[in-house]
Design a protein around this motif. Structure first.
Motif, PDB file in Angstrom:
ATOM      1  N   LEU A 265       2.840  55.930  63.595  1.00 15.08           N
ATOM      2  CA  LEU A 265       3.368  55.375  62.360  1.00 15.08           C
ATOM      3  C   LEU A 265       3.635  53.894  62.611  1.00 15.08           C
ATOM      4  O   LEU A 265       4.714  53.504  63.032  1.00 15.08           O
ATOM      5  N   GLY A 266       2.612  53.080  62.385  1.00 12.53           N
ATOM      6  CA  GLY A 266       2.717  51.670  62.754  1.00 12.53           C
ATOM      7  C   GLY A 266       2.772  51.538  64.261  1.00 12.53           C
ATOM      8  O   GLY A 266       1.911  52.041  64.984  1.00 12.53           O
ATOM      9  N   THR A 267       3.825  50.868  64.752  1.00 12.27           N
ATOM     10  CA  THR A 267       4.000  50.707  66.193  1.00 12.27           C
ATOM     11  C   THR A 267       4.787  51.848  66.810  1.00 12.27           C
ATOM     12  O   THR A 267       5.022  51.848  68.014  1.00 12.27           O
ATOM     13  N   ARG A 268       5.175  52.818  65.992  1.00 13.91           N
ATOM     14  CA  ARG A 268       5.984  53.926  66.480  1.00 13.91           C
ATOM     15  C   ARG A 268       5.158  55.205  66.565  1.00 13.91           C
ATOM     16  O   ARG A 268       4.208  55.383  65.817  1.00 13.91           O
ATOM     17  N   SER A 269       5.554  56.076  67.458  1.00 14.17           N
ATOM     18  CA  SER A 269       4.981  57.417  67.499  1.00 14.17           C
ATOM     19  C   SER A 269       5.913  58.355  66.740  1.00 14.17           C
ATOM     20  O   SER A 269       7.130  58.253  66.839  1.00 14.17           O
ATOM     21  N   ALA A 270       5.321  59.240  65.950  1.00 12.00           N
ATOM     22  CA  ALA A 270       6.095  60.186  65.150  1.00 12.00           C
ATOM     23  C   ALA A 270       5.731  61.601  65.570  1.00 12.00           C
ATOM     24  O   ALA A 270       4.556  61.918  65.775  1.00 12.00           O
ATOM     25  N   ASP A 271       6.746  62.451  65.684  1.00  9.63           N
ATOM     26  CA  ASP A 271       6.544  63.843  66.087  1.00  9.63           C
ATOM     27  C   ASP A 271       7.423  64.716  65.199  1.00  9.63           C
ATOM     28  O   ASP A 271       8.654  64.648  65.274  1.00  9.63           O
ATOM     29  N   PHE A 272       6.784  65.533  64.343  1.00 14.48           N
ATOM     30  CA  PHE A 272       7.512  66.398  63.422  1.00 14.48           C
ATOM     31  C   PHE A 272       7.269  67.850  63.801  1.00 14.48           C
ATOM     32  O   PHE A 272       6.137  68.252  64.073  1.00 14.48           O
ATOM     33  N   ARG A 273       8.343  68.646  63.807  1.00 14.62           N
ATOM     34  CA  ARG A 273       8.245  70.079  64.106  1.00 14.62           C
ATOM     35  C   ARG A 273       9.083  70.851  63.100  1.00 14.62           C
ATOM     36  O   ARG A 273      10.174  70.413  62.716  1.00 14.62           O
ATOM     37  N   MET A 274       8.553  72.033  62.705  1.00 14.16           N
ATOM     38  CA  MET A 274       9.203  72.827  61.682  1.00 14.16           C
ATOM     39  C   MET A 274       9.100  74.300  62.041  1.00 14.16           C
ATOM     40  O   MET A 274       8.107  74.747  62.633  1.00 14.16           O
ATOM     41  N   ALA A 296      11.048  63.025  65.148  1.00 14.82           N
ATOM     42  CA  ALA A 296      11.384  62.071  66.211  1.00 14.82           C
ATOM     43  C   ALA A 296      10.477  60.853  66.087  1.00 14.82           C
ATOM     44  O   ALA A 296       9.254  60.989  65.962  1.00 14.82           O
ATOM     45  N   LEU A 297      11.073  59.655  66.124  1.00 19.24           N
ATOM     46  CA  LEU A 297      10.338  58.392  66.082  1.00 19.24           C
ATOM     47  C   LEU A 297      10.650  57.612  67.345  1.00 19.24           C
ATOM     48  O   LEU A 297      11.823  57.435  67.692  1.00 19.24           O
ATOM     49  N   ARG A 298       9.623  57.148  68.027  1.00 20.43           N
ATOM     50  CA  ARG A 298       9.845  56.429  69.278  1.00 20.43           C
ATOM     51  C   ARG A 298       8.914  55.222  69.351  1.00 20.43           C
ATOM     52  O   ARG A 298       7.799  55.247  68.865  1.00 20.43           O
ATOM     53  N   GLU A 302      12.802  51.753  70.589  1.00 22.37           N
ATOM     54  CA  GLU A 302      13.385  52.587  69.543  1.00 22.37           C
ATOM     55  C   GLU A 302      13.382  54.052  69.946  1.00 22.37           C
ATOM     56  O   GLU A 302      12.433  54.549  70.550  1.00 22.37           O
ATOM     57  N   ASP A 303      14.455  54.735  69.588  1.00 20.77           N
ATOM     58  CA  ASP A 303      14.548  56.173  69.802  1.00 20.77           C
ATOM     59  C   ASP A 303      15.370  56.749  68.653  1.00 20.77           C
ATOM     60  O   ASP A 303      16.580  56.549  68.582  1.00 20.77           O
ATOM     61  N   SER A 304      14.699  57.437  67.737  1.00 28.85           N
ATOM     62  CA  SER A 304      15.372  57.984  66.566  1.00 28.85           C
ATOM     63  C   SER A 304      14.986  59.446  66.394  1.00 28.85           C
ATOM     64  O   SER A 304      13.856  59.838  66.686  1.00 28.85           O
ATOM     65  N   GLN A 305      15.936  60.236  65.910  1.00 30.29           N
ATOM     66  CA  GLN A 305      15.667  61.657  65.669  1.00 30.29           C
ATOM     67  C   GLN A 305      16.473  62.120  64.464  1.00 30.29           C
ATOM     68  O   GLN A 305      17.652  61.789  64.315  1.00 30.29           O
ATOM     69  N   ARG A 334      20.306  60.382  64.654  1.00 22.32           N
ATOM     70  CA  ARG A 334      20.690  59.298  65.561  1.00 22.32           C
ATOM     71  C   ARG A 334      19.505  58.346  65.612  1.00 22.32           C
ATOM     72  O   ARG A 334      18.349  58.753  65.715  1.00 22.32           O
ATOM     73  N   SER A 335      19.785  57.069  65.482  1.00 18.60           N
ATOM     74  CA  SER A 335      18.727  56.067  65.429  1.00 18.60           C
ATOM     75  C   SER A 335      19.188  54.817  66.155  1.00 18.60           C
ATOM     76  O   SER A 335      20.254  54.278  65.852  1.00 18.60           O
ATOM     77  N   ARG A 336      18.379  54.370  67.125  1.00 22.53           N
ATOM     78  CA  ARG A 336      18.727  53.177  67.886  1.00 22.53           C
ATOM     79  C   ARG A 336      17.481  52.335  68.110  1.00 22.53           C
ATOM     80  O   ARG A 336      16.409  52.856  68.391  1.00 22.53           O
ATOM     81  N   VAL A 337      17.644  51.025  67.962  1.00 18.51           N
ATOM     82  CA  VAL A 337      16.648  50.046  68.375  1.00 18.51           C
ATOM     83  C   VAL A 337      17.373  49.107  69.323  1.00 18.51           C
ATOM     84  O   VAL A 337      18.287  48.392  68.920  1.00 18.51           O
ATOM     85  N   ALA A 338      16.989  49.138  70.601  1.00 16.61           N
ATOM     86  CA  ALA A 338      17.732  48.423  71.649  1.00 16.61           C
ATOM     87  C   ALA A 338      19.178  48.921  71.624  1.00 16.61           C
ATOM     88  O   ALA A 338      19.414  50.128  71.698  1.00 16.61           O
ATOM     89  N   ASP A 339      20.157  48.028  71.479  1.00 20.24           N
ATOM     90  CA  ASP A 339      21.569  48.421  71.494  1.00 20.24           C
ATOM     91  C   ASP A 339      22.154  48.546  70.097  1.00 20.24           C
ATOM     92  O   ASP A 339      23.368  48.639  69.940  1.00 20.24           O
ATOM     93  N   ILE A 340      21.300  48.545  69.068  1.00 20.93           N
ATOM     94  CA  ILE A 340      21.775  48.582  67.695  1.00 20.93           C
ATOM     95  C   ILE A 340      21.314  49.884  67.058  1.00 20.93           C
ATOM     96  O   ILE A 340      20.171  50.294  67.230  1.00 20.93           O
ATOM     97  N   GLY A 341      22.206  50.539  66.311  1.00 19.84           N
ATOM     98  CA  GLY A 341      21.787  51.777  65.669  1.00 19.84           C
ATOM     99  C   GLY A 341      22.912  52.428  64.907  1.00 19.84           C
ATOM    100  O   GLY A 341      23.950  51.827  64.602  1.00 19.84           O
ATOM    101  N   ASN A 342      22.713  53.685  64.593  1.00 13.76           N
ATOM    102  CA  ASN A 342      23.724  54.475  63.897  1.00 13.76           C
ATOM    103  C   ASN A 342      23.429  55.938  64.138  1.00 13.76           C
ATOM    104  O   ASN A 342      22.308  56.324  64.502  1.00 13.76           O
ATOM    105  N   GLN A 343      24.430  56.744  63.948  1.00 14.10           N
ATOM    106  CA  GLN A 343      24.259  58.193  64.036  1.00 14.10           C
ATOM    107  C   GLN A 343      25.282  58.848  63.125  1.00 14.10           C
ATOM    108  O   GLN A 343      26.304  58.244  62.762  1.00 14.10           O
ATOM    109  N   GLY A 344      24.978  60.068  62.716  1.00 10.30           N
ATOM    110  CA  GLY A 344      25.912  60.728  61.821  1.00 10.30           C
ATOM    111  C   GLY A 344      25.398  62.070  61.362  1.00 10.30           C
ATOM    112  O   GLY A 344      24.404  62.595  61.865  1.00 10.30           O
TER     113      GLY A 344
END
Length: 756
Positions: A265-274, A296-298, A302-305, A334-344
């Motif tokens: 997905l652009g510069t990111r890898s996407a992995d979806f499981r259901m 999951a996007l990596r 970046e590391d987001s799930q 949870r989503s982080r790019v370097a030291d910036i992100g958010n989770q909830g």
């Protein structure tokens, strides 16, 4: 033994003879022209469709008896539009029971099939009438179907979506009632208006019921590779243990569905499981249990799930049908790019009005934690509330609005409101989307009170002028929606505190188009004045800001913001700044300013010149260090500050009061709280009541001055020689008598050496 062999030979010969006789009877009694006429008439009479055949129907004997046609086509009912067509077809026919005028088709071998299936807005398919085969001139009992080079177009009038299967290859076992076997298919899939282009492979076992209105598939496997849902190089797999349907699909059940899809997905890898262990449906609606999906996007930094769970969704029988209620839907991320992100997390009861095509999550509840090195993590937690809705029929019913068109629509695809509460602070967000892929819509962001300083790690970082670590710097484009997205919005922050500054009112428009974010025009009520401007964040994260301010009280602004600038007064400003991607703490550009009711902080020019009078007479250099709290009243001041690399160059500076004119320029470094300015002081006529009333002897002189050191209290140097001579200064004493700075004796311990 020989008699047995002779008997077997006679039997074999008899079978061959009988078979040959049947073929001969079939050949002799076959009338292709009559069969063609009967077929055309039957289709016209029973289905109001037009059947066209290029030439008569032929009978082929080898390798088994079959009806053979050239190109033929079948129209839509009541119209000449083509519903189905084949380049050539071969239909094996039965030899037993003995043949009469009717021929029983037991298979189909189709080359170049083209089939246009259409689901009308009311829900009926355009082939429904063909399921009635009563009184057909041919009997149907397909034992095997083969399709080569097929093309099937699926059109849904309600959603305006069209999917095409090309280069289709299909092979089935018997399709007779009460039989079963396996089906294998492969081909390409395209979707009109999207970039979807993929290869499909389908394999499944099946069992057909005694009536064609029911069937069951087992060990279903679907593989897909290509470009799907915006993913490049996608690889997907969907498997089912079983899929059964009855009453022509009105009821059915699905067991143990598992799916995966991954790609770039652009510069990111996407992995979806259901995973969906159980799904069933009936006229009352669907029921599902234990749905769970994870995305999951990596990328390099970046590391987001994102995870969604729904324990159960079922018809709400008390309403009489048409409504589904689910146990709370849970979303965690949870989503982080370097030291910036958010989770909830968020959760809310799910309600689906499936006959109207609407879904709603209300009331929403959850929590959000922001992650940033500059934040106080103890305060960077928010309680979430609100609601969300999705009109999925509307989302599929029309293509997204054209780029640049109005995004407000009569029936939005989705939207909602979300409120985040950071203690006493509150942020309210409202959204309305005309399309979700790409993201097209509008939003408004409102806050009655937001104290960012409470969220920040503390005043120490603000006072020291430090910025976030380099690891925290990131490309802003990583947080923006994908290319093709268009968002229009409004922002209103009525009381904002940021880095000590107090902003009474901030209003701005916002537009995001193709990952380019534009904020403005925006207006800010700031310390008694007004600021208006426009900011742009480019897709690569570069920031550009142009603004103009008028009558801003500079002294309280600098005091609250711990700002370092030697002047105060009512500020008017024109700014043209830019900042590199990932680091907006050191902007570059020009600040053109003018001040009225101005003053120079940290220096009393009258006192400095008073101490330099004798040095002026002797034409020698001198210097002094001002006392804390010194100040020079000026009527006006103006100049240009050129910012580069965290430092500022003051150019074209001029300031004046009734007895003094200053001009010149130099360098300022707010980060280091230092300046180095070279000024020319022109002395006018001090009035009897001015602070410089005793400097009349300097009238008409132009004196070179250098201000160097701390911005708030720089050394003042009289630089008459070239280069400046070494001078020693003594701090000026408090009192009315002037103190003259002269070269100090080498033994004068309290003297402070001022380096030129």
């Amino acid at each position: 033994m020989s008699s047995f062999i002779r008997a077997l030979g006679f039997l074999s010969g008899g079978v061959v003879t009988t078979f040959a006789a049947m073929i001969l009877v079939l050949w002799a009694g076959f009338d292709g022209r009559k069969l063609r006429t009967d077929l055309v008439e039957h289709v016209r009479t029973h289905y109001q469709r037009t059947l066209r055949l290029d030439g008569p129907v032929r009978l082929s004997i080898w390798p088994r008896p079959a009806l053979v046609t050239g190109r033929m086509s079948l129209s839509e009912p009541g119209r000449e539009d083509v519903f189905a067509a084949v380049q050539s077809a071969r239909f094996p026919i039965a030899l037993w029971p003995p043949l009469g005028d009717q021929h029983s088709i037991v298979g189909a071998n189709l080359e170049g099939l083209e089939l246009r299936l259409r689901r009308q807005a009311a829900g009926d398919w355009n082939f429904k009438d063909l399921l009635d085969t009563t009184d057909a001139p041919l009997g149907w009992g397909l034992e095997r179907v083969r399709v080569a080079r097929g093309r099937i177009v699926l059109r849904d009038d309600a959603s305006k979506r069209q999917i095409e299967f090309g280069d289709l290859r299909l092979l089935t076992d018997s399709l007779l009632p009460g039989t079963g076997g396996r089906i294998n298919a492969s081909g390409q899939v395209f979707e009109e208006g999207s970039a979807t282009q993929a290869q499909l492979q389908i394999s499944a076992g099946y069992q057909i019921g005694a009536a064609l209105s029911e069937a069951r598939s087992t060990a279903v496997s679907l593989r897909i590779t290509g470009q799907v849902l915006g993913l490049e190089g996608a690889e997907g797999l969907l498997s089912l243990d079983s899929l059964a349907w009855q009453a022509q699909g009105d009821t059915g059940d699905l067991a143990n569905a598992r799916g995966s899809l991954r790609g770039a997905l652009g510069t990111r890898s996407a992995d979806f499981r259901m995973a969906l262990p159980k799904l069933s449906w009936s006229t009352a609606g669907p029921t599902l249990e234990r749905l769970e999906g994870t995305l999951a996007l990596r990328a390099a930094r970046e590391d987001s799930q994102y995870t969604v769970k729904l324990a159960r969704l079922a018809p709400w029988v008390s309403t009489g049908g048409g409504l589904l209620r689910g146990e709370p839907l849970q979303l965690e991320w949870r989503s982080r790019v370097a030291d910036i992100g958010n989770q909830g997390r968020l959760q809310a009861p799910l309600t689906i009005e499936y006959q109207q095509g609407r879904a709603r999550l209300a009331p929403l509840s959850g929590e959000l934690m922001l992650i940033h090195p500059a934040l106080n993590q103890a305060n960077a937690r928010a309680e979430l509330g609100g609601e969300a809705y999705w009109n999925y029929d509307a989302a599929l019913a029309a293509p997204p609005p054209a780029k640049g068109s109005k995004t407000a629509v009569a029936v939005p695809a989705a939207g909602g409101q979300l409120e985040a509460r950071f203690g006493e602070d509150r942020i309210a967000l409202q959204t309305q989307f005309a399309s979700l892929s790409p993201l097209i819509g509008s939003f408004s962001l409102d806050s009655a009170r937001l104290d960012m300083d409470r969220l920040l790690a503390g005043t120490a970082a603000r006072a020291s002028g430090t910025t976030a670590p380099a690891a925290a710097q990131t490309d802003a484009a990583a947080w923006l929606p994908a290319k093709g997205s268009v968002l229009d919005g409004k922002l209103r922050l009525r009381e904002l505190r940021l880095r000590g500054l107090r902003i009474d009112e901030l209003q701005s428009t916002a537009k995001l188009a193709d990952s380019r974010l534009e904020l403005g025009p925006h207006t800010v009520s700031l310390y008694g004045g007004q600021l208006a401007g426009n900011a742009v964040v480019q897709p690569d994260g570069k920031l550009q800001w142009r603004a103009a301010a008028k009558d801003v009280q500079l002294a309280p602004l600098l005091a609250d913001g711990d700002g370092a600038f030697p002047l105060e007064g009512l500020l008017s400003l024109q700014a043209d700044l830019s900042a590199a991607a990932g680091d907006w703490s050191q902007p570059a550009g020009n600040l053109r300013f003018s001040l009225k009711e101005a003053a120079w902080r940290g220096v009393d020019m009258a006192q400095s010149l008073r101490e330099f009078r004798d040095d002026v007479k002797e034409k020698r250099d001198a210097a002094r260090t001002p006392l804390v709290g010194e100040r020079t009243v000026l009527m006006q001041a103006q100049g240009v500050v050129n910012l580069q690399g965290g430092r500022g160059k003051l150019q074209g500076f001029s300031a004046s009061n009734p007895w003094l004119n200053l001009s010149g320029g130099g360098e300022l470094s707010p980060a280091d709280d230092t300046l180095d300015l070279n000024l020319r002081a022109s002395i006018g006529s001090p009035g009897p009541r001015s602070s410089a009333h005793d400097l009349g002897e300097l009238r008409g002189k132009v004196l070179p001055l250098q201000l160097k050191g701390r911005i708030e209290q720089p050394d003042v140097r009289l630089t008459l020689s070239t280069p400046p001579a070494r001078v020693v200064t003594r701090p000026a004493s408090v009192g009315s008598a002037p103190v003259v700075a002269r070269p100090a004796p080498p033994v004068a311990a309290p003297a402070v050496e001022a380096k030129p």
